[in-house]
Scaffold this motif. Structure first.
Motif, PDB file in Angstrom:
ATOM      1  N   ASN A 172       0.759  -1.388  -0.308  1.00  0.00           N
ATOM      2  CA  ASN A 172      -0.482   0.019  -0.157  1.00  0.00           C
ATOM      3  C   ASN A 172       0.583   0.954   0.254  1.00  0.00           C
ATOM      4  O   ASN A 172       0.278   2.311  -0.842  1.00  0.00           O
ATOM      5  CB  ASN A 172      -1.039   0.242   1.315  1.00  0.00           C
ATOM      6  N   ILE A 173       2.256   1.466   0.946  1.00  0.00           N
ATOM      7  CA  ILE A 173       2.833   2.879   0.760  1.00  0.00           C
ATOM      8  C   ILE A 173       3.975   2.741  -0.232  1.00  0.00           C
ATOM      9  O   ILE A 173       4.097   3.573  -1.257  1.00  0.00           O
ATOM     10  CB  ILE A 173       3.144   2.929   1.691  1.00  0.00           C
ATOM     11  N   LYS A 174       4.392   1.441  -0.496  1.00  0.00           N
ATOM     12  CA  LYS A 174       5.888   1.274  -0.766  1.00  0.00           C
ATOM     13  C   LYS A 174       5.489   1.021  -2.729  1.00  0.00           C
ATOM     14  O   LYS A 174       5.646   1.568  -3.504  1.00  0.00           O
ATOM     15  CB  LYS A 174       6.681   0.567  -1.240  1.00  0.00           C
ATOM     16  N   GLY A 175       4.225   0.400  -2.585  1.00  0.00           N
ATOM     17  CA  GLY A 175       3.396   0.530  -3.588  1.00  0.00           C
ATOM     18  C   GLY A 175       2.751   1.785  -4.690  1.00  0.00           C
ATOM     19  O   GLY A 175       2.966   1.913  -6.175  1.00  0.00           O
ATOM     20  N   THR A 176       2.307   2.323  -3.333  1.00  0.00           N
ATOM     21  CA  THR A 176       1.760   3.943  -4.285  1.00  0.00           C
ATOM     22  C   THR A 176       3.071   4.392  -4.632  1.00  0.00           C
ATOM     23  O   THR A 176       3.247   5.600  -5.824  1.00  0.00           O
ATOM     24  CB  THR A 176       1.276   4.300  -3.186  1.00  0.00           C
ATOM     25  N   LEU A 177       4.112   5.066  -3.861  1.00  0.00           N
ATOM     26  CA  LEU A 177       5.451   5.818  -4.461  1.00  0.00           C
ATOM     27  C   LEU A 177       5.624   4.847  -5.475  1.00  0.00           C
ATOM     28  O   LEU A 177       5.869   6.377  -6.033  1.00  0.00           O
ATOM     29  CB  LEU A 177       6.201   5.298  -2.739  1.00  0.00           C
ATOM     30  N   ASN A 178       6.115   3.864  -5.959  1.00  0.00           N
ATOM     31  CA  ASN A 178       6.190   3.419  -7.100  1.00  0.00           C
ATOM     32  C   ASN A 178       5.607   3.811  -8.403  1.00  0.00           C
ATOM     33  O   ASN A 178       5.883   4.187  -9.388  1.00  0.00           O
ATOM     34  CB  ASN A 178       5.898   1.338  -7.572  1.00  0.00           C
ATOM     35  N   ILE A 179       4.309   3.834  -7.789  1.00  0.00           N
ATOM     36  CA  ILE A 179       3.774   4.648  -9.000  1.00  0.00           C
ATOM     37  C   ILE A 179       3.276   5.808  -9.574  1.00  0.00           C
ATOM     38  O   ILE A 179       3.680   6.336 -10.299  1.00  0.00           O
ATOM     39  CB  ILE A 179       1.519   4.345  -8.091  1.00  0.00           C
TER      40      ILE A 179
END
Length: 332
Positions: A104-111
């Motif tokens: 949720n956090i790192k995935g959003t950062l990647n986007i």
């Protein structure tokens, strides 16, 4: 912004809301790329249920939202990104909080990082009403304090703030979309409405639930998806956090009784202690304010709760759909 002919990426496209959004975008004549979580079965989730002629209009991209390299490839060339990929089960977040941070956090950062380095015109980051926790006042507007009452909600708060920081720091064209409790066909068994319906349709006379007193603002999935579409279309939404809510509420007990009355009036509700959340973690009341979305867009809810429940029940009555669920197992 008109979505027709735009190159659109949807992460979490194989899931509940994501699959409905993909369908809606295809109707809008957008060029849709569906980001699917890679798995060795080559399963596309709910997209596997789409007819061939619909799938032919969708580009499938398999990857992992936690991998910045794959995310960068997926985002490349997109005009609009709808970021829905997330881990969402609250009970499972008690068990495996690390995976929620990574997704949720790192995935959003990647986007956000990938969009920052591409010519993306609009990024819609999906939040959740759970970030508000138990209502301190009602209706809950976008200024309501955030309360991390579960590891899940805490990671979504973190993701929201990272998205906000990219808007403020890098002028990234971000909108935070905050649906309240969405329900409808294809919803997973970890949610309360499918839990009740599947137990009833399987013939169980004792419907096992957790806490009955909490209230929720229930939004039919087609209304939620239309909210995403209208927020994407509007030129007034950049940098904003926007609720999608009906501005009405119902308790879990009254909701369960409503479904019992519609399916099997002889059934009874019983409390299953293993389904109870820790006392300080339970969100007691959610009643959303929808004034902002109505002000900034043309969105209005079209489905009443009774209408949405009837449509949802009919979908579950289809044996091909019902067999995908395990009503005798508590799905966290």
């Amino acid at each position: 912004m008109q979505l027709k002919n735009k190159k659109v990426l949807v992460t979490g496209a194989c899931g509940f809301i994501g699959s409905h959004l993909v369908e809606r975008l295809v109707k809008e004549d957008a060029q849709v790329k569906a980001f699917i979580y890679y798995n060795s079965f080559n399963s596309w989730g709910w997209l596997d249920t789409f007819p061939k002629e619909k799938l032919e209009k969708i580009e499938i991209f398999t990857g992992d939202i936690r991998d910045p390299n794959g995310v960068r490839d997926a985002v490349n060339g997109a005009d609009v990104v709808f970021h829905l990929a997330a881990l969402i089960g609250i009970p499972f977040s008690y068990h495996s909080p690390d995976t929620y941070i990574d997704t949720n956090i790192k995935g959003t950062l990647n986007i956000l990082q990938a969009c920052r380095h591409s010519n993306v015109k609009k990024i819609l980051v999906t939040s959740t009403s759970e970030v508000y926790g138990t209502a301190k006042y009602i209706p809950i507007d976008e200024q309501h304090p955030r309360q991390g009452q579960s590891p899940y909600s805490a990671t979504k708060i973190g993701a929201d703030h990272i998205a906000e920081s990219f808007y403020r720091s890098f002028d990234l064209p971000v909108v935070i979309v905050r649906p309240f409790n969405t329900y409808g066909p294809r919803q997973s068994a970890r949610a309360v409405i499918p839990t009740i319906i599947t137990q009833l349709l399987s013939g169980q006379k004792e419907i096992k639930l957790g806490a009955l007193h909490p209230t929720r603002d229930l939004v039919f999935v087609k209304d939620t998806v239309e909210g995403f579409i209208e927020i994407a279309r509007s030129d007034k939404t950049l940098g904003e956090e926007i609720n999608i809510a009906t501005q009405s509420e119902i308790s879990i007990q009254h909701l369960a009784q409503k479904l019992i009355d519609l399916i099997d009036p002889e059934a009874k509700i019983i409390t299953d202690n293993k389904r109870l959340r820790p006392e300080k973690s339970e969100v007691e009341r959610l009643l959303g304010c929808n004034a902002k979305i109505k002000k900034l867009t043309n969105w209005r809810p079209k489905y009443t709760l009774d209408d949405g429940l009837r449509i949802t029940i009919e979908w579950f009555k289809n044996k091909k759909n019902l067999r995908l669920y395990k009503p005798d197992i508590y799905n966290v």
